[in-house]
Scaffold this active site. Structure first.
Site, PDB file in Angstrom:
ATOM      1  CG  HIS A   1       1.267  -1.469  -4.296  1.00 22.66           C
ATOM      2  ND1 HIS A   1       1.334  -0.762  -5.463  1.00 22.66           N
ATOM      3  CD2 HIS A   1       1.417  -2.811  -4.441  1.00 22.66           C
ATOM      4  CE1 HIS A   1       1.271  -2.069  -6.096  1.00 22.66           C
ATOM      5  NE2 HIS A   1       2.011  -3.379  -6.077  1.00 22.66           N
TER       6      HIS A   1
ATOM      7  NE  ARG B   1      -2.771   1.415  -2.071  1.00 22.34           N
ATOM      8  CZ  ARG B   1      -2.529   0.105  -3.342  1.00 22.34           C
ATOM      9  NH1 ARG B   1      -1.800   0.986  -4.343  1.00 22.34           N
ATOM     10  NH2 ARG B   1      -2.846  -0.757  -2.964  1.00 22.34           N
TER      11      ARG B   1
ATOM     12  CG  HIS C   1       2.571  -9.796  -8.819  1.00 22.34           C
ATOM     13  ND1 HIS C   1       2.214  -9.675  -9.884  1.00 22.34           N
ATOM     14  CD2 HIS C   1       2.411  -9.041  -8.712  1.00 22.34           C
ATOM     15  CE1 HIS C   1       2.222  -8.889 -11.022  1.00 22.34           C
ATOM     16  NE2 HIS C   1       1.769  -8.005 -10.167  1.00 22.34           N
TER      17      HIS C   1
ATOM     18  CG  ASP D   1       0.946  -7.384  -4.711  1.00 21.55           C
ATOM     19  OD1 ASP D   1       1.706  -5.865  -4.879  1.00 21.55           O
ATOM     20  OD2 ASP D   1       0.569  -8.048  -6.251  1.00 21.55           O
TER      21      ASP D   1
END
Ligand code: DOR
Ligand code: ZN
Length: 432
Positions: free
Chosen positions: A65, A67, A235, A308
């Site tokens: 991620h 962002r 995940h 992740d």
């Protein structure tokens, strides 16, 4: 620039090679790979002492991620790519749950352009499956693919409506890219903050039961089987879900899976110790689950290790276990935590590298990265014995939300070379 890496251990899962070689990079490609001691210093502008080091194809993290746009206080494309390189990753796959969500070709194109401009790790955007990740209507999958989306995912939340998931899986057959499922039946865990079990009861917080994941994985596998589409389960945290994936693979269903370092390293007990720093979705589970995940990493059921990497600001994580957001950073700790599995005897060095290179590439239906002569010189150099302490405040990521803050680590990526361009080489250099 011609770079010679002398006497390093080559781990090239695509070719099944694990040996000690001299490797010469010239004009951005692997020019030669020869028995150790056969390439002289005169063949290069720069010579690196490779003794004791591993040289691998450039590592690929298929679940990150970044962002940007929307939460640049926690991370942006530049800081995320810096963290990627610091962790040994040449390529990262960027999830779509930004603000706004990556559900338009314009946004996908913009992320790629911004990453190019930054010029660090390569970024492959994942686009959303549904418009705005609202789970109501499919996003324009074909044009997102044309703009460079390498997969589709509403990661961060599940796709609750089965008929939409089935439709999306059907589309993967023509598009040739997977649907990445965040498999969780949220109705089974309305206010859960951690695994439903002993520790949650002790702490007096509500839990997310294993069946929330197992039930959704079962549904998704059925839909993949019925549609013939390619399903990737992100995940995986429970032994039950892993068992279903193992059986599905055996029966020839097109399913791939990833596991994160936090799920194969920690149990729910970590939440009692680290609080919100060990809060993520899916949550840390129990010892038996960790055992099944490790077994599945060893026996080939798992295709990829993915971080992740989910940065959150100190302020957000400071709200306490119940109110803090889900997620932990991981780009800079994935390599040492994977190497811990090697030291524990669970997996071989070649398998560890496979889980970080050809495995995720295969899961994304991309050509396997390799060190074969003629291949693009995108590679990672790892010192498997390097002892260091991970200090989140010194990390390259903008965020520090890690349960591993302060941990003693063994093994570290020391360089990433991207198309012949060294991004960090604080290595012993041979001088004449
Ligand atoms: O813990 C998580 N954090 N799990 C997710 O699926 C999303 C992620 C995030 O975006 O923070
Ligand atoms: Zn997720």
């Amino acid at each position: 620039m011609r770079i010679l890496i002398r006497g390093a251990r080559r781990l090239d899962p695509a070719a099944g090679l694990d040996d000690v070689v001299d490797l010469l990079i010239d004009e951005g490609v692997v020019a030669a790979c020869a028995p150790c001691g056969s390439l002289g210093r005169e063949s290069a502008d720069r010579t690196v002492v490779g003794q004791g080091l591993w040289v691998t194809p450039g590592l690929l993290d298929m679940h990150v991620h970044l962002r940007e746009p929307g939460d640049e206080e926690a991370e942006n494309i530049e800081s995320g790519c810096r963290a990627a390189v610091a962790g040994g990753f040449a390529t990262v796959v960027a999830m779509a749950n930004t603000d706004p969500v990556n559900d338009t070709p314009q946004m996908t194109t913009w992320i790629r352009a911004r990453a190019e401009e930054v010029g660090l790790a390569r970024v492959l955007p994942i686009a959303a499956v549904t418009e705005g990740m609202r789970g109501e209507r499919l996003a324009p999958l074909a044009s997102l693919k044309d703009a460079g989306a390498c997969a589709f995912s509403d990661d961060g939340r599940p796709i609750e409506r089965a008929e939409l998931m089935r439709e999306a899986l059907c589309a993967t057959k023509t598009l040739g890219v997977p649907i990445v499922s965040h498999a969780e039946d949220v109705r089974l865990a309305p206010n859960g903050v951690m695994n439903a079990g002993r520790v949650a009861r002790r702490l007096g917080v509500s839990g997310i039961p294993a069946e929330a994941e197992v039930a959704m994985v079962a549904r998704d596998i059925e839909l993949a089987a019925a549609s013939g589409g390619h399903l990737h389960i992100a995940h995986v945290s429970t032994g039950g879900a892993m068992e279903l994936i193992r059986q599905a693979k055996r029966s020839g269903i097109d399913v791939t899976a990833e596991v994160t370092p936090h799920h194969f390293t920690l149990t729910e007990e970590a939440v009692a110790e680290y609080g919100a720093m060990a809060k993520m979705r899916p949550p840390l589970r129990e010892e038996e689950d960790v055992e099944v995940l490790r077994q599945a990493l060893a026996d080939g059921t798992v295709d990829a290790i993915a971080s992740d990497h989910a940065p959150h600001t100190a302020q957000a994580k400071g709200r306490g276990l119940t109110d803090a957001p889900f997620g932990v950073i991981g780009l800079e700790t994935t390599v040492p935590l994977t190497l811990a599995l090697v030291r524990a005897g669970s997996i071989s060095p070649l398998r560890a590298v496979e889980l970080l290179t050809t495995g995720p590439a295969r899961a994304l239906r991309r050509p396997p990265p390799t060190l074969a002569p003629g291949a693009e010189a995108t590679l990672t150099i790892i010192d498997p014995e390097r002892r260091w302490r991970f200090l989140a405040r010194e990390a390259a990521s903008r965020s520090q939300n890690s349960p591993f803050d302060g941990w003693e680590m063994v093994g570290r990526a020391v360089a990433v070379i991207l198309s012949g361009r060294p991004l960090m080489l604080p290595l012993g250099e041979e001088t004449s």
